[in-house]
Design a protein around this motif. Structure first.
Motif, PDB file in Angstrom:
ATOM      1  N   TYR A   1      37.364  38.378  36.788  1.00  0.00           N
ATOM      2  CA  TYR A   1      36.042  38.064  37.312  1.00  0.00           C
ATOM      3  C   TYR A   1      35.679  38.877  38.544  1.00  0.00           C
ATOM      4  O   TYR A   1      34.761  38.530  39.292  1.00  0.00           O
ATOM      5  CB  TYR A   1      35.955  36.556  37.592  1.00  0.00           C
ATOM      6  CG  TYR A   1      36.285  35.772  36.351  1.00  0.00           C
ATOM      7  CD1 TYR A   1      35.433  35.807  35.243  1.00  0.00           C
ATOM      8  CD2 TYR A   1      37.476  35.063  36.242  1.00  0.00           C
ATOM      9  CE1 TYR A   1      35.754  35.144  34.072  1.00  0.00           C
ATOM     10  CE2 TYR A   1      37.803  34.382  35.078  1.00  0.00           C
ATOM     11  CZ  TYR A   1      36.935  34.435  34.003  1.00  0.00           C
ATOM     12  OH  TYR A   1      37.263  33.772  32.844  1.00  0.00           O
ATOM     13  N   GLY A   2      36.404  39.971  38.771  1.00  0.00           N
ATOM     14  CA  GLY A   2      36.046  40.882  39.834  1.00  0.00           C
ATOM     15  C   GLY A   2      36.211  40.305  41.225  1.00  0.00           C
ATOM     16  O   GLY A   2      35.511  40.723  42.153  1.00  0.00           O
ATOM     17  N   ALA A   3      37.117  39.356  41.383  1.00  0.00           N
ATOM     18  CA  ALA A   3      37.335  38.744  42.698  1.00  0.00           C
ATOM     19  C   ALA A   3      38.295  39.595  43.523  1.00  0.00           C
ATOM     20  O   ALA A   3      39.047  40.410  42.992  1.00  0.00           O
ATOM     21  CB  ALA A   3      37.897  37.334  42.534  1.00  0.00           C
ATOM     22  N   HIS A   4      38.256  39.371  44.826  1.00  0.00           N
ATOM     23  CA  HIS A   4      39.212  40.014  45.731  1.00  0.00           C
ATOM     24  C   HIS A   4      40.234  38.963  46.144  1.00  0.00           C
ATOM     25  O   HIS A   4      39.876  37.861  46.566  1.00  0.00           O
ATOM     26  CB  HIS A   4      38.512  40.561  46.966  1.00  0.00           C
ATOM     27  CG  HIS A   4      39.474  41.084  47.993  1.00  0.00           C
ATOM     28  ND1 HIS A   4      40.169  42.267  47.825  1.00  0.00           N
ATOM     29  CD2 HIS A   4      39.875  40.555  49.183  1.00  0.00           C
ATOM     30  CE1 HIS A   4      40.943  42.459  48.884  1.00  0.00           C
ATOM     31  NE2 HIS A   4      40.782  41.434  49.721  1.00  0.00           N
TER      32      HIS A   4
ATOM     33  N   ARG B   1      30.432  30.166  35.908  1.00  0.00           N
ATOM     34  CA  ARG B   1      30.975  29.491  34.733  1.00  0.00           C
ATOM     35  C   ARG B   1      31.809  30.474  33.907  1.00  0.00           C
ATOM     36  O   ARG B   1      31.384  31.597  33.653  1.00  0.00           O
ATOM     37  CB  ARG B   1      29.864  28.874  33.887  1.00  0.00           C
ATOM     38  CG  ARG B   1      29.200  27.704  34.608  1.00  0.00           C
ATOM     39  CD  ARG B   1      28.302  26.887  33.738  1.00  0.00           C
ATOM     40  NE  ARG B   1      27.906  25.655  34.414  1.00  0.00           N
ATOM     41  CZ  ARG B   1      28.569  24.512  34.339  1.00  0.00           C
ATOM     42  NH1 ARG B   1      29.652  24.442  33.579  1.00  0.00           N
ATOM     43  NH2 ARG B   1      28.167  23.448  34.985  1.00  0.00           N
ATOM     44  N   VAL B   2      32.963  29.997  33.484  1.00  0.00           N
ATOM     45  CA  VAL B   2      33.908  30.892  32.824  1.00  0.00           C
ATOM     46  C   VAL B   2      34.472  30.242  31.564  1.00  0.00           C
ATOM     47  O   VAL B   2      34.417  29.022  31.376  1.00  0.00           O
ATOM     48  CB  VAL B   2      35.070  31.277  33.764  1.00  0.00           C
ATOM     49  CG1 VAL B   2      34.554  31.933  35.030  1.00  0.00           C
ATOM     50  CG2 VAL B   2      35.914  30.051  34.109  1.00  0.00           C
TER      51      VAL B   2
ATOM     52  N   ALA C   1      45.301  43.157  16.901  1.00  0.00           N
ATOM     53  CA  ALA C   1      46.142  42.240  17.679  1.00  0.00           C
ATOM     54  C   ALA C   1      46.676  42.942  18.914  1.00  0.00           C
ATOM     55  O   ALA C   1      47.840  43.289  19.013  1.00  0.00           O
ATOM     56  CB  ALA C   1      47.288  41.720  16.820  1.00  0.00           C
ATOM     57  N   HIS C   2      45.792  43.181  19.866  1.00  0.00           N
ATOM     58  CA  HIS C   2      46.187  43.837  21.106  1.00  0.00           C
ATOM     59  C   HIS C   2      46.259  42.808  22.221  1.00  0.00           C
ATOM     60  O   HIS C   2      45.487  41.871  22.258  1.00  0.00           O
ATOM     61  CB  HIS C   2      45.157  44.900  21.522  1.00  0.00           C
ATOM     62  CG  HIS C   2      45.157  46.097  20.633  1.00  0.00           C
ATOM     63  ND1 HIS C   2      46.296  46.746  20.268  1.00  0.00           N
ATOM     64  CD2 HIS C   2      44.136  46.756  20.033  1.00  0.00           C
ATOM     65  CE1 HIS C   2      45.986  47.784  19.493  1.00  0.00           C
ATOM     66  NE2 HIS C   2      44.674  47.797  19.341  1.00  0.00           N
ATOM     67  N   GLY C   3      47.161  43.012  23.159  1.00  0.00           N
ATOM     68  CA  GLY C   3      47.154  42.244  24.399  1.00  0.00           C
ATOM     69  C   GLY C   3      46.239  42.973  25.357  1.00  0.00           C
ATOM     70  O   GLY C   3      46.218  44.188  25.361  1.00  0.00           O
ATOM     71  N   VAL C   4      45.458  42.244  26.136  1.00  0.00           N
ATOM     72  CA  VAL C   4      44.492  42.914  26.987  1.00  0.00           C
ATOM     73  C   VAL C   4      44.437  42.279  28.355  1.00  0.00           C
ATOM     74  O   VAL C   4      44.927  41.191  28.596  1.00  0.00           O
ATOM     75  CB  VAL C   4      43.077  42.860  26.377  1.00  0.00           C
ATOM     76  CG1 VAL C   4      43.049  43.541  25.043  1.00  0.00           C
ATOM     77  CG2 VAL C   4      42.604  41.441  26.252  1.00  0.00           C
ATOM     78  N   ARG C   5      43.781  42.953  29.259  1.00  0.00           N
ATOM     79  CA  ARG C   5      43.390  42.408  30.545  1.00  0.00           C
ATOM     80  C   ARG C   5      41.892  42.605  30.646  1.00  0.00           C
ATOM     81  O   ARG C   5      41.297  43.313  29.858  1.00  0.00           O
ATOM     82  CB  ARG C   5      44.097  43.191  31.670  1.00  0.00           C
ATOM     83  CG  ARG C   5      45.581  42.962  31.698  1.00  0.00           C
ATOM     84  CD  ARG C   5      45.920  41.625  32.314  1.00  0.00           C
ATOM     85  NE  ARG C   5      45.450  41.616  33.664  1.00  0.00           N
ATOM     86  CZ  ARG C   5      44.600  40.700  34.101  1.00  0.00           C
ATOM     87  NH1 ARG C   5      44.153  39.762  33.336  1.00  0.00           N
ATOM     88  NH2 ARG C   5      44.199  40.739  35.350  1.00  0.00           N
ATOM     89  N   LEU C   6      41.304  42.037  31.661  1.00  0.00           N
ATOM     90  CA  LEU C   6      39.873  42.152  31.816  1.00  0.00           C
ATOM     91  C   LEU C   6      39.466  43.271  32.762  1.00  0.00           C
ATOM     92  O   LEU C   6      38.368  43.294  33.239  1.00  0.00           O
ATOM     93  CB  LEU C   6      39.312  40.814  32.313  1.00  0.00           C
ATOM     94  CG  LEU C   6      39.317  39.700  31.257  1.00  0.00           C
ATOM     95  CD1 LEU C   6      38.824  38.420  31.879  1.00  0.00           C
ATOM     96  CD2 LEU C   6      38.490  40.071  30.059  1.00  0.00           C
ATOM     97  N   SER C   7      40.353  44.212  33.065  1.00  0.00           N
ATOM     98  CA  SER C   7      39.974  45.362  33.858  1.00  0.00           C
ATOM     99  C   SER C   7      40.985  46.467  33.636  1.00  0.00           C
ATOM    100  O   SER C   7      41.990  46.281  32.960  1.00  0.00           O
ATOM    101  CB  SER C   7      39.929  44.999  35.345  1.00  0.00           C
ATOM    102  OG  SER C   7      41.241  45.000  35.873  1.00  0.00           O
TER     103      SER C   7
END
Length: 322
Positions: free
Chosen positions: A307-310, A286-287, A77-83
């Protein structure tokens, strides 16, 4: 010395990702994830691989893959981010927002309509008794005209936004709901959601049935069915998951394999300013995502990292994503 082998890292990375998409990340989880990512480049690489698998297979398939990898153990049960920049937004930002905000009920409670119009502001939700035997739940940025005859409320016109209408089984008088250029007639005991945005409308039935009359043609929508229509015509009736389609009623937004451009367009209804995607490939990507309404202040950061956006932040809550 690194105590994790490749399989261990893969398992850990998938655990972080599974919990991220659950929408239950906390500040403590975010700080733990930051430490895990910073512990080694191998950890960060494992998480990048997990994200790629997640995007390729979708949440359900990735979850099954994760469960096979953990040999039946429950996900951590970890909180995460995608980077690796997770602690700058997402999990931490959501928890900080929750700590700073004064929480209220899911809906603002109301009573009789005020005048001939009903409105909610951006980010506001409201529920009220619209007429005897008719309950109304209004979502964010919604504008409704109240129809009356002889001072008695007989129906409504959804001019913009989204709402759920519940008709009590004891109500005998008809209650007509106008959406775009269509009219909805419902049976006693019916409950249905209506939405009107960008010249397109949808009807989603929850209980009973609702009959859409448009251009002289009647179409019946039954429980767990949705009907969409616009200026070009009426679409086919489709089956929907009500928990997903109407998740906003629980202050949650769920998107399953939808173009990011559509996701952002919907999110813009819940936050001041505007998020604009300037890259077509990014908009068409698509996400799978789940956000709570308490995360709207940081949702651009979540999308940027996921999603690796700037992101280019502008005054007034405007954000350009490329």
């Amino acid at each position: 010395m690194d105590t994790f082998n490749r399989h261990d890292r893969r398992t850990e990375a998938h655990g972080w990702l599974v919990h991220l998409t659950s929408g239950t990340a906390t500040r403590e989880d975010g700080e733990a994830f930051r430490r895990w990512c910073a512990a080694s480049e191998a950890n960060a690489h494992a998480f990048a691989e997990a994200r790629a698998l997640w995007e390729a297979l979708g949440p359900a398939a990735a979850l099954r893959e994760h469960q096979r990898g953990t040999r039946g153990r429950a996900p951590r049960a970890h909180g995460v981010r995608l980077s690796r920049r997770a602690f700058l937004g997402g999990a931490v930002a959501a928890s900080v927002a929750a700590l700073l905000m004064v929480r209220s009920d899911v809906f603002t409670r109301g009573s009789a309509p005020d005048g001939d119009g009903l409105r909610t502001q951006v980010g506001e939700q409201k529920t009220l008794a619209m007429a005897p035997g008719v309950a109304l739940e209004m979502n964010t940025d919604t504008d409704i005209a109240v129809r009356k005859r002889g001072g008695v409320v007989t129906g409504m016109h959804l001019r913009r936004g989204e709402a759920v209408v519940r008709v009590d089984p004891s109500r005998k008088e008809p209650f007509v709901v106008e959406v775009a250029d269509g009219r909805l007639f419902s049976s006693p005991g019916a409950a249905f959601a209506v939405r009107c945005a960008d010249d397109a409308a949808t009807v989603t039935c929850m209980n009973g049935q609702a009959v859409l009359t448009r251009d002289g043609v009647n179409t019946t929508v039954r429980p767990s069915q949705q009907l969409a229509f616009d200026a070009t015509g009426v679409g086919a009736i489709t089956a929907v998951n009500l928990d997903t389609a109407l998740a906003w009623r629980n202050r949650v937004l769920i998107y399953d394999n939808q173009p990011l451009g559509d996701v952002v367009a919907d999110i813009n209804r819940y936050r001041p300013g505007r998020i604009v995607i300037t890259d077509r490939a990014l908009a068409e990507r698509r996400v799978h995502a789940r956000f709570t309404l308490d995360q709207m202040g940081e949702v651009a950061t979540l999308i940027q990292d996921a999603y690796g956006a700037h992101a280019t932040n502008l005054p007034g809550g405007w954000v350009l994503l490329s």
